[in-house]
Scaffold this motif. Sequence first.
Motif, PDB file in Angstrom:
ATOM      1  N   UNK A  62       0.817  -1.206   0.000  1.00  0.00           N
ATOM      2  CA  UNK A  62       0.000   0.000   0.000  1.00  0.00           C
ATOM      3  C   UNK A  62       0.851   1.256   0.000  1.00  0.00           C
ATOM      4  N   UNK A  63       1.929   1.233   0.779  1.00  0.00           N
ATOM      5  CA  UNK A  63       2.820   2.394   0.841  1.00  0.00           C
ATOM      6  C   UNK A  63       3.519   2.626  -0.491  1.00  0.00           C
ATOM      7  N   UNK A  64       3.781   1.549  -1.238  1.00  0.00           N
ATOM      8  CA  UNK A  64       4.363   1.706  -2.572  1.00  0.00           C
ATOM      9  C   UNK A  64       3.402   2.460  -3.493  1.00  0.00           C
ATOM     10  N   UNK A  65       2.113   2.176  -3.386  1.00  0.00           N
ATOM     11  CA  UNK A  65       1.116   2.944  -4.138  1.00  0.00           C
ATOM     12  C   UNK A  65       1.170   4.415  -3.740  1.00  0.00           C
ATOM     13  N   UNK A  66       1.319   4.659  -2.440  1.00  0.00           N
ATOM     14  CA  UNK A  66       1.355   6.033  -1.949  1.00  0.00           C
ATOM     15  C   UNK A  66       2.535   6.823  -2.483  1.00  0.00           C
ATOM     16  N   UNK A  67       3.657   6.144  -2.753  1.00  0.00           N
ATOM     17  CA  UNK A  67       4.849   6.855  -3.216  1.00  0.00           C
ATOM     18  C   UNK A  67       5.106   6.782  -4.700  1.00  0.00           C
ATOM     19  N   UNK A  68       4.222   6.125  -5.433  1.00  0.00           N
ATOM     20  CA  UNK A  68       4.467   5.853  -6.850  1.00  0.00           C
ATOM     21  C   UNK A  68       4.650   7.122  -7.682  1.00  0.00           C
ATOM     22  N   UNK A  69       3.854   8.147  -7.435  1.00  0.00           N
ATOM     23  CA  UNK A  69       3.877   9.352  -8.273  1.00  0.00           C
ATOM     24  C   UNK A  69       4.885  10.398  -7.811  1.00  0.00           C
ATOM     25  N   UNK A  70       5.597  10.134  -6.744  1.00  0.00           N
ATOM     26  CA  UNK A  70       6.517  11.117  -6.182  1.00  0.00           C
ATOM     27  C   UNK A  70       7.724  11.349  -7.085  1.00  0.00           C
TER      28      UNK A  70
END
Length: 508
Positions: A94-102
Amino acid sequence: MSGEAISTVAHRMINDAPRTSRRGFFTQVGAAGLGIGVPMSTTIAQEMQRSSVGDGKEVSLGEKLARYATSLRYEDLPEEVIRITKRTILDTVGCAFGGYSAGPSKIAMKLASDVNSKQPGTILLSGIKTSPELAVFANGVMIRYLDFNDAYVSQMNGAGHPSDTIAALLTAGELSQRSGRDLITATVLAYEVYCKIGDVFDYLGHGVDHTTVTGMGAVVGAGKLLGLTPEEMVHAIGITVGGNTATRQGRADTLSNWKAYAAADACRKAIFSVQLAGNGMTGPSNVFEGRYGFFKVMSRKPVAPPQLGEPFGIRRCFTKRFPLGQFSQTVAQAAVEARSYFKSPEEILEVNIHASRSAIKIMADGPDKWRPQTHETADHSIPYSAGLALMYGKIDPDYYEDPYLHDARLLDLVSRIKCLPSDEADQPELANLCELEVVLRSGVRKTVRVEYHRGHFKNPMTDAEMEEKFRLMAQKHLPADRVDNLLRIVWSVEKEPQVSSLIAATRV
């Protein structure tokens, strides 16, 4: 006691204890013949700790870790540990989804996309195929970006994020076509190395960054998945520990992108170490205890051997409810609760936050924490995080960027916040304790005490809350039906024949 003798003792213990289940036995002894673990008796514990090789020398920590790693099996794990591990994998993805667009994630993916490999690793969400180490790095950057993945506070009051190691494990599992069960076992193993070494080595006190220990956990977990022999595992550990030590300057003063991505780099180096060792490369011997070994150089004094096995370290890790450093989890919760005592932040005269010395050393150590100039400094600042929660009643990742970083009203509130050391919070079992006192201009004083924030292993989030957190991040990139499918895969990951199916399910 030789390995053969230990095996004989273990066999006799199994036969002499008919009412003890096989799983229960291995839970207690951490697999017979490993020389470490939680044994059934003090005598056996001492004997296993003194276990030696054929020339009479004590078994090194590297050898003990290798024996433990190559012997640990899925069937040895308690059901509760398996359940916790699946929750951990869910949270990390889930955290990978949160940082994907950074921005930093885009940098990592751009570099990775320029490299081809005959045996590639896959980057989460993007589906980019690249070299294994660059896939690990990019995944690690995404996982860490929001500072939202889990955390561990050691018995030495060091703090870090063992779930960073999962970046290396996903790629290792993909390369070797391992199953979901194998991923669970390797995750428990990587956590075990990370947590238990942190419990005996005061890396924080010696200025060593926790990502150094991340590399140790990652190399052992990835080595397990890539099928290293005990001898190869020792060499992989030697290569990683002997050549990759990070200092804490990456978390001091004004923080850069590297604050978060030192962990991704440690995992990148770890999988490369595993590949080297698997192809015959040798590494430094006695890398922990030798004349110039890690412990000798870094601590200048003996370090107790870590005790692997139950209680597994993953049991004492916690989930983050807020996207910020772990020592601010209780601070943010206390600040949100304190909002009931005032109608406007302008009513606040001052705020006194009592926390552990480790928390202050890490997240309130200088004026930059009261006037953060970067995202990384802001999400690792106790006063800034407290100011956000007091003013807005929540914390959103956007609050770590402009215009908030230069908002005069917010910074005025932050300037009225003091961080004070608490002797009580210095106790390992209360390492995250926060007592937040709000002093109003009217003279009223109100105190909120939070010992264990929501998500702490003593105050855990429910599975439904874990799913809610996951959905908040995943739904920005996947439609609802695919989020549901990914949730089904993770909750039953032990039934997946290959780790690659989990990675593929994240493709946006």
